[in-house]
Structure formats: structure tokens, C-alpha cells
Design a protein around this motif. Structure first.
Motif, PDB file in Angstrom:
ATOM      1  N   HIS A 165       0.823  -1.211   0.000  1.00 34.10           N
ATOM      2  CA  HIS A 165       0.000   0.000   0.000  1.00 34.10           C
ATOM      3  C   HIS A 165       0.856   1.259   0.000  1.00 34.10           C
ATOM      4  CE1 HIS A 165      -3.671  -2.360   0.315  1.00 34.10           C
ATOM      5  NE2 HIS A 165      -2.903  -3.186   1.007  1.00 34.10           N
ATOM      6  N   CYS A 175      -7.976   2.849  -3.107  1.00 32.82           N
ATOM      7  CA  CYS A 175      -7.763   1.491  -2.606  1.00 32.82           C
ATOM      8  C   CYS A 175      -8.675   1.271  -1.399  1.00 32.82           C
ATOM      9  CB  CYS A 175      -6.290   1.361  -2.208  1.00 32.82           C
ATOM     10  SG  CYS A 175      -5.858  -0.262  -1.551  1.00 32.82           S
ATOM     11  N   CYS A 177      -7.976   0.161   1.269  1.00 36.22           N
ATOM     12  CA  CYS A 177      -7.241   0.442   2.507  1.00 36.22           C
ATOM     13  C   CYS A 177      -7.449   1.880   2.968  1.00 36.22           C
ATOM     14  CB  CYS A 177      -5.748   0.163   2.343  1.00 36.22           C
ATOM     15  SG  CYS A 177      -4.820   1.481   1.528  1.00 36.22           S
ATOM     16  N   CYS A 182      -2.280   3.009  -4.470  1.00 38.10           N
ATOM     17  CA  CYS A 182      -1.394   1.998  -3.878  1.00 38.10           C
ATOM     18  C   CYS A 182      -0.927   1.034  -4.969  1.00 38.10           C
ATOM     19  CB  CYS A 182      -2.142   1.160  -2.849  1.00 38.10           C
ATOM     20  SG  CYS A 182      -2.806   2.090  -1.477  1.00 38.10           S
TER      21      CYS A 182
END
Ligand SMILES: [Zn+2]
Length: 314
Positions: A165, A175, A177, A182
Motif C-alpha cells: 500500500h 484502494c 485500505c 497503492c
């Protein structure tokens, strides 16, 4: 003493028996990771008892259980800190209590990318090396590092393993996340179909006719000169190579190990990453050695003994 090991992946839960650095036996059951992990524990317990029985390893002789999961783990408490759409109940589980109640054994637990790195570090491509980074190219991009002879964990257990990431494209693809651009959201198996379909040459490409749009198809069509296949291959190689440069700048490794299912195309990936790193990494001391994994799929299993000793020293 033998150790039971399990690697709870997205599609299969691999398990086995390890003793003295050797995998004595291994097998797998389906993960059904779209559902809760708690629902799979009875089958896993039965599978572990079964593999012991079939290999004449009495449960009484087993030292403990090591488990790897696709998440961030607090190794002090054994609790899983997050879930990423698979085994969504993981943060609610106390797997150490499960192992105690089910087997009367201690359970060591760790992130799966870090487990694979431990395996390669102790018994595979990184044997004897005190400074290495490992990246796994697959559904996601798993990263882990060893610095100055110590596994990098960080205060909350997340150091190193979020390497996939690292931002490689400013303003790129959002992303899950929470970050943007990333490496994992730009080039991994889980985003591959979206990346290919977004290419203008996709409708006329052989990739549009592939039943399974995976990296094997991308490397195959690219080798045949397909414009979209070539573009997606080049894009992905650039993402992984620039990630490798960033990881080298962060961790100062001597050795960079690359594994994962996508490495079925290692003949293309390794020379591309090596050449990019030689041109763009700032390593005035010399050259980082870039190699494929030695243990492949069994790296996380091999790591089981080391992990148990690390979390429950004897
Ligand atoms: Zn991300």
C-alpha cells in the motif's frame, strides 16, 4: 517436537505438520472466506487431527499450533486487529482460546505475508541473510522485511506488511485500505480485470475473449503481441518495479525475494524488475540481489516452528 501449522488464505486453508525445518505432510481444505472463520474451525480441527493420525504423529507429541491470517495481528495478545472483506469475524475471535480448548496447545499467530517471509528467511531463499525484503505478487501484494537480523513488526504489528500500500501513482485508483494509487490497487490479481477493461484496446483484444482474465492470460497474450496484453503487462511490471525501488530505499536490504502465483511468469518479471532497480534504485554500496522464492507455497508452513518458538519460547 512437531508443530501443527495452518495458513488461512482467501481460497484454501493450508495446513500441515512441521518438524526440524521439514514439512512432514500438508493438505488443504476450502476457505469459504466470504463467510466467518469461526464456521471453518470445526473442519480445521478435524483436518488437523486427521493429518496427525495419517502420519502417526500423536497429538500429545505436538508442541503447539502456528497460524497465519490475511490481516494485521497483535502478536502479544494473539488478536486479529482488522478484516479486509474475508473472514469478516476475525477481529472477534480468540484463536488462542480455541486452540487451548480444542487441543490443549499454545497457538502462535502472525500475518500471512510475514509468515512467508519468515519461512524464506529461516529456510529458503533468505537463509543466512540478515537484511531482506519479500514481496508476494498475488490477489494482493504481500510485503514483509527483515532488518539487521530481526523481523520488522513495529509497535502495532503493521510495519512492513502494508508495503503493498505504498503509493506508486499520485491521484491513481482509490484502494479499499483508504489510500489512493497503492501498488496493490494499481497492479494485483484483484484489480487486473478492471485495469485491462479500462484500456482503449480492450474490446478488440484477445483478453476480451479470455474465460479467466488473470495474469497468465496477460503474459500469454502479451507474448503473442496483443496490444492490450502488452500494455497491461508493461503497466504491471512498472508498478512492481517502482514498488521494489521504494522498498529498497526504505529497508536497505541485501536481498529482495519475489514470490506468489503471478511469479509463474518469473522469466519476464525478474529481468524487468532487476533492470528497473539497477537503473533507478540508489544503492551506492552495490547491487541488491533479486531472486524468486525457494519454498513457494510452503514458506508459511515452514515458518511455523520459528513462530511458535518466538511467541512461546522454550
Ligand atoms: Zn491500499
Amino acid at each position: 517436537m512437531p508443530v501443527l501449522v495452518c495458513d488461512a488464505g482467501a481460497t484454501r486453508i493450508k495446513f500441515g505438520i512441521v518438524d526440524n525445518g521439514q514439512v512432514l505432510a500438508h493438505d488443504s481444505i476450502p476457505s469459504r472466506s466470504e463467510g466467518p472463520l469461526a464456521m471453518r474451525l470445526p473442519d480445521l480441527a478435524a483436518a488437523l487431527r486427521g493429518i496427525c493420525r495419517m502420519n502417526d504423529v500423536p497429538l500429545e507429541s505436538v508442541r503447539g499450533i502456528s497460524m497465519s491470517v490475511p490481516s494485521i495481528v497483535d502478536v502479544r495478545t494473539g488478536r486479529i486487529l482488522a478484516e479486509y472483506g474475508r473472514f469478516r469475524d476475525m477481529p472477534t475471535l480468540d484463536l488462542r482460546a480455541w486452540a487451548r480448548e480444542e487441543f490443549g496447545k499454545p497457538l502462535a499467530i502472525e500475518n500471512d505475508a510475514r509468515m512467508a517471509c519468515i519461512g524464506e528467511w529461516r529456510a529458503g531463499a533468505g537463509r543466512g541473510c540478515d537484511n531482506m525484503v519479500m514481496i508476494t505478487l498475488g490477489t494482493g501484494l504481500g510485503v514483509s522485511a527483515v532488518m539487521e537480523g530481526r523481523l520488522v513488526r513495529g509497535v502495532h504489528g503493521q510495519a512492513g506488511i502494508l508495503g503493498g500500500h505504498i503509493t506508486v501513482k499520485y491521484g491513481g485508483t482509490p484502494c479499499p485500505c483508504g489510500s489512493i494509487g497503492c501498488a496493490e490497487s494499481e497492479a494485483s490479481s484483484k484489480v487486473l480485470a478492471a485495469v485491462a477493461r479500462a484500456h482503449p484496446a480492450f474490446p478488440g483484444s484477445a483478453l476480451a475473449r479470455e474465460e479467466l482474465l488473470d495474469f497468465a492470460a496477460v503474459f500469454r497474450t502479451a507474448a503473442a503481441g496483443d496490444a492490450c496484453g502488452l500494455a497491461v503487462r508493461e503497466h504491471s511490471l512498472q508498478v512492481w518495479s517502482s514498488l521494489a525501488v521504494s522498498l529498497i530505499h526504505v529497508y536497505d536490504p541485501e536481498l529482495f525475494v519475489i514470490g506468489g502465483g503471478i511469479m509463474a511468469s518469473a522469466d519476464v518479471i525478474l529481468p524487468a524488475v532487476r533492470s528497473y532497480v539497477e537503473r533507478h534504485a540508489n544503492t551506492p554500496w552495490g547491487k541488491v540481489t533479486i531472486v524468486p522464492t525457494a519454498l513457494g507455497d510452503t514458506a508459511a508452513l515452514v515458518a511455523g516452528e520459528w513462530l511458535l518458538q518466538d511467541q512461546f519460547p522454550q
